[in-house]
Design a protein around this motif. Sequence first.
Motif, PDB file in Angstrom:
ATOM      1  N   GLY A  26      31.142 -15.805   7.650  1.00 10.04           N
ATOM      2  CA  GLY A  26      31.302 -16.342   8.997  1.00 10.04           C
ATOM      3  C   GLY A  26      32.683 -16.925   9.207  1.00 10.04           C
ATOM      4  O   GLY A  26      33.373 -16.583  10.167  1.00 10.04           O
ATOM      5  N   LEU A  27      33.094 -17.785   8.293  1.00 15.74           N
ATOM      6  CA  LEU A  27      34.386 -18.445   8.435  1.00 15.74           C
ATOM      7  C   LEU A  27      35.536 -17.432   8.390  1.00 15.74           C
ATOM      8  O   LEU A  27      36.411 -17.419   9.240  1.00 15.74           O
ATOM      9  N   ASN A  28      35.505 -16.581   7.367  1.00 16.11           N
ATOM     10  CA  ASN A  28      36.654 -15.703   7.164  1.00 16.11           C
ATOM     11  C   ASN A  28      36.771 -14.621   8.229  1.00 16.11           C
ATOM     12  O   ASN A  28      37.867 -14.286   8.661  1.00 16.11           O
ATOM     13  N   GLN A  29      35.642 -14.093   8.675  1.00 16.69           N
ATOM     14  CA  GLN A  29      35.715 -13.133   9.786  1.00 16.69           C
ATOM     15  C   GLN A  29      36.250 -13.821  11.036  1.00 16.69           C
ATOM     16  O   GLN A  29      37.064 -13.268  11.775  1.00 16.69           O
ATOM     17  N   GLY A  30      35.796 -15.054  11.274  1.00 16.84           N
ATOM     18  CA  GLY A  30      36.243 -15.803  12.459  1.00 16.84           C
ATOM     19  C   GLY A  30      37.741 -16.073  12.422  1.00 16.84           C
ATOM     20  O   GLY A  30      38.435 -15.940  13.430  1.00 16.84           O
ATOM     21  N   LEU A  31      38.254 -16.425  11.236  1.00 17.27           N
ATOM     22  CA  LEU A  31      39.699 -16.672  11.099  1.00 17.27           C
ATOM     23  C   LEU A  31      40.485 -15.407  11.449  1.00 17.27           C
ATOM     24  O   LEU A  31      41.496 -15.457  12.150  1.00 17.27           O
ATOM     25  N   ASN A  32      40.001 -14.265  10.954  1.00 21.54           N
ATOM     26  CA  ASN A  32      40.700 -13.010  11.234  1.00 21.54           C
ATOM     27  C   ASN A  32      40.657 -12.671  12.719  1.00 21.54           C
ATOM     28  O   ASN A  32      41.669 -12.272  13.305  1.00 21.54           O
ATOM     29  N   LEU A  33      39.479 -12.819  13.306  1.00 17.30           N
ATOM     30  CA  LEU A  33      39.330 -12.454  14.717  1.00 17.30           C
ATOM     31  C   LEU A  33      40.232 -13.328  15.586  1.00 17.30           C
ATOM     32  O   LEU A  33      40.867 -12.854  16.522  1.00 17.30           O
ATOM     33  N   ARG A  34      40.288 -14.617  15.273  1.00 16.33           N
ATOM     34  CA  ARG A  34      41.146 -15.506  16.055  1.00 16.33           C
ATOM     35  C   ARG A  34      42.624 -15.129  15.867  1.00 16.33           C
ATOM     36  O   ARG A  34      43.393 -15.100  16.823  1.00 16.33           O
ATOM     37  N   ASP A  35      43.017 -14.837  14.621  1.00 10.38           N
ATOM     38  CA  ASP A  35      44.407 -14.429  14.383  1.00 10.38           C
ATOM     39  C   ASP A  35      44.735 -13.092  15.042  1.00 10.38           C
ATOM     40  O   ASP A  35      45.905 -12.734  15.166  1.00 10.38           O
ATOM     41  N   SER A  36      43.706 -12.340  15.420  1.00 12.04           N
ATOM     42  CA  SER A  36      43.960 -11.093  16.139  1.00 12.04           C
ATOM     43  C   SER A  36      44.021 -11.332  17.640  1.00 12.04           C
ATOM     44  O   SER A  36      44.056 -10.387  18.428  1.00 12.04           O
ATOM     45  N   GLY A  37      43.996 -12.597  18.045  1.00 13.62           N
ATOM     46  CA  GLY A  37      44.169 -12.930  19.450  1.00 13.62           C
ATOM     47  C   GLY A  37      42.871 -13.107  20.213  1.00 13.62           C
ATOM     48  O   GLY A  37      42.873 -13.099  21.446  1.00 13.62           O
ATOM     49  N   LEU A  38      41.755 -13.251  19.494  1.00  9.16           N
ATOM     50  CA  LEU A  38      40.468 -13.390  20.183  1.00  9.16           C
ATOM     51  C   LEU A  38      40.022 -14.851  20.221  1.00  9.16           C
ATOM     52  O   LEU A  38      40.456 -15.683  19.423  1.00  9.16           O
ATOM     53  N   ASP A  39      39.117 -15.127  21.166  1.00  8.17           N
ATOM     54  CA  ASP A  39      38.655 -16.487  21.419  1.00  8.17           C
ATOM     55  C   ASP A  39      37.366 -16.710  20.620  1.00  8.17           C
ATOM     56  O   ASP A  39      36.315 -16.180  20.977  1.00  8.17           O
ATOM     57  N   VAL A  40      37.475 -17.474  19.537  1.00 10.16           N
ATOM     58  CA  VAL A  40      36.344 -17.616  18.610  1.00 10.16           C
ATOM     59  C   VAL A  40      35.910 -19.073  18.520  1.00 10.16           C
ATOM     60  O   VAL A  40      36.744 -19.970  18.372  1.00 10.16           O
ATOM     61  N   SER A  41      34.606 -19.322  18.632  1.00 13.49           N
ATOM     62  CA  SER A  41      34.087 -20.660  18.319  1.00 13.49           C
ATOM     63  C   SER A  41      32.800 -20.515  17.497  1.00 13.49           C
ATOM     64  O   SER A  41      32.287 -19.407  17.338  1.00 13.49           O
ATOM     65  N   TYR A  42      32.337 -21.636  16.995  1.00 11.68           N
ATOM     66  CA  TYR A  42      31.191 -21.608  16.077  1.00 11.68           C
ATOM     67  C   TYR A  42      30.027 -22.403  16.635  1.00 11.68           C
ATOM     68  O   TYR A  42      30.216 -23.489  17.199  1.00 11.68           O
ATOM     69  N   THR A  43      28.855 -21.863  16.435  1.00  4.83           N
ATOM     70  CA  THR A  43      27.681 -22.641  16.795  1.00  4.83           C
ATOM     71  C   THR A  43      26.823 -22.839  15.551  1.00  4.83           C
ATOM     72  O   THR A  43      26.651 -21.926  14.734  1.00  4.83           O
ATOM     73  N   LEU A  44      26.369 -24.066  15.392  1.00  4.23           N
ATOM     74  CA  LEU A  44      25.577 -24.418  14.211  1.00  4.23           C
ATOM     75  C   LEU A  44      24.316 -25.147  14.679  1.00  4.23           C
ATOM     76  O   LEU A  44      24.238 -25.608  15.815  1.00  4.23           O
ATOM     77  N   ARG A  45      23.376 -25.264  13.781  1.00  7.44           N
ATOM     78  CA  ARG A  45      22.158 -26.033  14.117  1.00  7.44           C
ATOM     79  C   ARG A  45      22.559 -27.476  14.413  1.00  7.44           C
ATOM     80  O   ARG A  45      23.503 -28.003  13.810  1.00  7.44           O
TER      81      ARG A  45
END
Lengths: 490, 474
Positions: free
Chosen positions: A49-68
């Motif tokens: 989750g973390l590492n894919q999100g880091l990559n997606l954001r560095d590719s210019g995408l808007d990423v946030s996380y939702t947790l319980r």
Amino acid sequence: MANYFNTLSLREQLAQLGKCEFMDPAAFSDGVSVLKGKKLVVIGCGSQGLNQGLNLRDSGLDVSYTLRDSAIKEQRQSWKNATDNGFTVGTYAELIPTADLVLNLTPDKQHTAVVTEVVPLMKKNACLAYSHGFNIVEEGMQIRDDITVIMVAPKCPGTEVREEYKRGFGVPTLIAVHEKNDPQGQGLAIAKAYAAGTGGHKAGVLMSSFIAEVKSDLMGEQTILCGMLQTGSLLCFDKMVAQGIAPGYASKLVQYGWETVTEALKYGGVTNMLDRLSNPAKIKAFDLAAELKDIMRPLYHKHMDDIMSGAFSSGMMQDWANDDVSLLGWRKETGESAFENATNTDEEIKEQEYFDHGILMVAMVKAGVELAYETMTAAGIKAESAYYESLHETPLIANTIARKKLFEMNSTISDTAEYGCYLYNHACLPLLADFMAGMNTDVIGHGLSLQDTGVDNQRLIEVNAALRSHSVEIIGQTLRGYMSAMKKIV
Amino acid sequence: MDTICVQQCTAKFNADFSLDAITWNIEPGQCWVILGANGSGKSALGALLAGEGEIQSGSLTGLPGRVSIVSLEAQAKLIQAERDKDDSDITDVVFAGTLVEEMLEESCVDPALLAKLVQRFNLTPLLTRSFRHLSTGETRKLMLVQALASHPELLILDEPFEGLDVRAVEILRECLVEQNRSTALLLILNRFDEIPDFVTHMALLHQGALVQQIAANDPPAVAQLAQLLHLQTSDIRIPEMETDVNVAALAPDQPLVEIRNARIAYGDNLVFEHLNWRIEPGQHWQLSGPNGSGKTCLLNLITGDNPQCYNNDIFVFGYQRGQGESIWDIKQHIGYVSSGLQWDYRVSVSVLNVILSGFYDSIGLYQTASDRQQEIARQWLGLLGMSQRAGASFQQLSFGDQRLLLIARAMVKHPPLLILDEPCLGLDDMNRQLVLALIEKVCAETDTTVVYVNHHATDRIEGIDHYLALDQRS
């Protein structure tokens, strides 16, 4: 919920199982543009989750996380992972309704609960992404009709997904669209953009189906990847100790031996792994593997059949419902094995010695890879999928054993892999008892002590030809060729 | 003769040139060669030992009574002195000039040796000639014979092979071999390949400072010295940049970087806050601060390698961060070197491809480089003196050579911003000099703006005039 695969006709089942093709890099020329300006919300902030999100954001995408809510309130590790990296974190109720793409990167076991809770919060026509299809295929999860369901599965651990991205490359990635949930026909475009956002398109993308991914993944992980290496570790260690070899040496030979011999596999397939042996040892390993394949073939068939019928997943889900009693019991047993508790010698074992003294281990890897591959392709799975889920991933698990031995290996792999591994192990240990009784330290521990390393020419030619003409070698050469053509690092 | 002791000696030679804090010992019987680029102060160092220069601080002790020096400067003086003897402008009597034999006898302490040397250097036909009619090479020979015949305790030969014919060079070498048992010998040379094999020690001057002293029987050190000298003395030109690149030009009126009120924290652990920094094109910066003050964190806000760049107010190369740009849009404008990069550069890759990867900001090379890029990368290898190792594996190189390559990788595309985070860390003196020389070239000769981080006050870079110091975190 009914097993989705079992609701399909045989014709549809075969069509889905047979899906797997290597995509042309030109198919990714639009990069991430389909997802530009869209809201991506990741559920779960573990390693993937973390590492894919880091990559997606560095590719210019808007990423946030939702947790319980509880993970946020108690500021658990997942919350720390996300906030330390500068991501917005919110509850399902806060973030899911804003999402255009929801990335479900939680463990399989939580999928039903998570997806059941999340889907009602998703906005109309949004997209839900999985990185493993178990929930859809085996548990038969039904997703609202307006929602697009896709899968993007990097074929490497999360840390590697990030490392390769930072280098300017990526890891091989499998994508799929759940055809039942592709209302606007946008699934493939979104999956491609997601794969490009993680860097996967640079290392090669396989277009598959949810079904092919699940069935081949389950088969690979429980047989050759985890099951065979676990069973082989216990048998080889016990054999060596029984034959008077020091436990410290036996333990080290096994723990690092898998990694060393499968490194040769990674570079040049089964052929190269056997080519690392002397000619007499190669013929010996070849013959042992043939014998092992005959003994184990029914077991591989049984695993494939149980996976196809759904018997495997329903058995495992019963254990989930029963607080993992079987799984935890087996895990404890693994932790108590003699191999697990032996202390390695400080004595250095040279790289070549792992081959020369581990002929039986080489034979076990060959037998396991070929059986898993043959069984999968015979069941309608394409050669490409079968290759990735058998030969390609074996070095990854071998590396985990080299670092952590079996107990930790089992704790780090997925729940489905661990459960299947134990099933395999319990069936395979007694199955190989007679065979192992006939083994000696010449094939495990000491190696052949030959004065004369001569062999019969005709026999060597037969063995080499058989090795090189196996179908897993032929597809392997093609796929490794794609990889190295892309990865021009000399 | 005693040991000649030069201690922290700073000596002024003219308004523009001083030798800077020289510390050096010369033992009897040693043979030193002094190397360095033009203008590095080699001749001044020789002259210092011959009694020239104005010592401003430090000390010079143990100089022997008999010091002989042969240099272009001494030659010029000799010629001037001879001219001064010519009073024909006032006496109206034609000055015949001093004869060579008179000159030789003037300074001679050992007539037998002198006779031998005259014969050896084939000066006999010149003895009755007037000094002023000698050619440059003949004057040189005369001076050498004078010096050798005077039984010097310290013999300083500044570019002695210059202007001598092949035969004379050979004879001189033979004489020096015989000499050097009893004499301390100091050779000043421009060319590495002129170093005679009887040399016992080597020293390198750079901008008036003695930056290297090594023993001649230490081959790795000698090889490094050769590489450095090559860099300093060859006509260094930073290889050209690639034209036809797809990188959009930056607006000249915008800052390269503007960071406003930045804050980095990990949980409750604050690295820094309220930090502002604006870098205009052409402003070279030095960033300093104690360990843990957040230097690397700050730089990684610019490069995008620190994930917290997304929740700070950061404007770089025309992009307000976090508005849809990709990290590669940012990196294309940056050349970057740090220890972290070197640790991360763990892929199996050739020396040439390491430099080529700078065009793509990648670790490892995943694209096919153009012919032009290959050509530029080879020019860089030539500059580093590593052309012969283009195909070698990067992982097999020494730490210092790896660092040099990564610096070339950072510079290869002539980035608008070059970030050098302690580029000299872990480098020996030799490689440090080499790197500093390269950076100065970049500052002086290209459009690149440099941000330089270091701890060592001695690693000063000419051309850097903006400073940012971070405090220890509270």
